[in-house]
Design an enzyme around this catalytic site. Structure first.
Site, PDB file in Angstrom:
ATOM      1  N   SER A 154       0.834  -1.206   0.000  1.00 57.73           N
ATOM      2  CA  SER A 154       0.000   0.000   0.000  1.00 57.73           C
ATOM      3  C   SER A 154       0.866   1.252   0.000  1.00 57.73           C
ATOM      4  O   SER A 154       0.560   2.227  -0.694  1.00 57.73           O
ATOM      5  CB  SER A 154      -0.972   0.019   1.188  1.00 57.73           C
ATOM      6  OG  SER A 154      -0.286   0.029   2.419  1.00 57.73           O
ATOM      7  N   TYR A 155       1.944   1.225   0.740  1.00 60.55           N
ATOM      8  CA  TYR A 155       2.847   2.367   0.782  1.00 60.55           C
ATOM      9  C   TYR A 155       3.480   2.606  -0.591  1.00 60.55           C
ATOM     10  O   TYR A 155       3.439   3.713  -1.123  1.00 60.55           O
ATOM     11  CB  TYR A 155       3.923   2.145   1.852  1.00 60.55           C
ATOM     12  CG  TYR A 155       4.822   3.336   2.051  1.00 60.55           C
ATOM     13  CD1 TYR A 155       4.371   4.455   2.738  1.00 60.55           C
ATOM     14  CD2 TYR A 155       6.111   3.357   1.537  1.00 60.55           C
ATOM     15  CE1 TYR A 155       5.183   5.562   2.919  1.00 60.55           C
ATOM     16  CE2 TYR A 155       6.929   4.460   1.711  1.00 60.55           C
ATOM     17  CZ  TYR A 155       6.466   5.556   2.400  1.00 60.55           C
ATOM     18  OH  TYR A 155       7.271   6.654   2.567  1.00 60.55           O
ATOM     19  N   ALA A 156       4.060   1.545  -1.168  1.00 60.79           N
ATOM     20  CA  ALA A 156       4.731   1.681  -2.457  1.00 60.79           C
ATOM     21  C   ALA A 156       3.751   2.090  -3.558  1.00 60.79           C
ATOM     22  O   ALA A 156       4.074   2.929  -4.401  1.00 60.79           O
ATOM     23  CB  ALA A 156       5.433   0.377  -2.827  1.00 60.79           C
ATOM     24  N   LYS A 159       2.742   5.816  -2.962  1.00 57.11           N
ATOM     25  CA  LYS A 159       3.845   6.740  -3.246  1.00 57.11           C
ATOM     26  C   LYS A 159       4.213   6.727  -4.730  1.00 57.11           C
ATOM     27  O   LYS A 159       4.654   7.749  -5.270  1.00 57.11           O
ATOM     28  CB  LYS A 159       5.063   6.419  -2.368  1.00 57.11           C
ATOM     29  CG  LYS A 159       4.814   6.710  -0.883  1.00 57.11           C
ATOM     30  CD  LYS A 159       4.446   8.162  -0.660  1.00 57.11           C
ATOM     31  CE  LYS A 159       4.299   8.503   0.803  1.00 57.11           C
ATOM     32  NZ  LYS A 159       4.138   9.940   1.037  1.00 57.11           N
TER      33      LYS A 159
END
Length: 186
Positions: A154-156, A159
């Site tokens: 989810s972060y990657a 971003k």
């Protein structure tokens, strides 16, 4: 860098990168508006900012996924400090960490909402608060968005979206004299 009397709004400034950026801007003479979801963190950060002997600082509780709260943040910024010169979008979360098959998808989606959609909403809302006569600047954080980051999907993903948002809006908004940069910490 001279930010003397420039109005800078910073999301996610209750701690971490956002807080550090707020301190830097204030030391450079900026009028600083900070927001975060936590009143306690904002209060602590505001006390520290007020110790820096330069321009004023304000703090407004704001969840960047809420249109009403985001609009209120920029309205309070303009009312209390003046026209916006810069926006720094530092609000973000890691989201669930682990194999994609094992994560809580609702928490995964919330990370996308905060990191990508919250950044986009902040920019979209802020655009009407910039001074049309002066150049404006928007800085985003996209660390982790340049490639695969195992167990941080989810972060990657969010971003990576911020990275593309920066490129797309950079072209579009340069025609309005508003310039975007994306920083990838680490």
């Amino acid at each position: 860098m001279n930010l003397n009397n420039k109005v800078i709004a910073i999301t996610g400034a209750g701690r971490g990168i956002g807080k550090t950026v707020a301190e830097f801007c204030k030391k450079q003479g900026a009028k600083v508006a900070i927001c975060a979801r936590s009143q306690t963190e904002l209060d602590q950060t505001l006390v520290e900012l007020e110790r820096i002997n330069s321009g004023p600082a304000i703090a407004v509780v704001c969840d960047v996924t809420s249109l009403d709260q985001t609009r209120n943040f920029f309205e309070q910024t303009q009312k209390r400090l003046g026209k916006l010169k810069g926006l720094i979008c530092a609000a973000g979360v890691y989201g669930p960490i682990g194999p994609f098959s094992d994560i809580d998808f609702q928490k995964w989606s919330q990370a996308i909402d905060i990191n990508l959609k919250g950044t986009a909403l902040s920019i979209h809302t802020a655009l009407s608060y910039f001074d049309a006569k002066e150049a404006g600047h928007i800085i985003l954080f996209s660390g982790g968005g340049q490639g695969a980051l195992e167990n941080f999907s989810s972060y990657a993903t969010s971003k990576g979206g911020v990275w593309r948002l920066t490129e797309t809006l950079g072209v579009e908004l340069s025609k309005r004299n508003i310039f975007l940069n994306s920083i990838a910490p680490g």
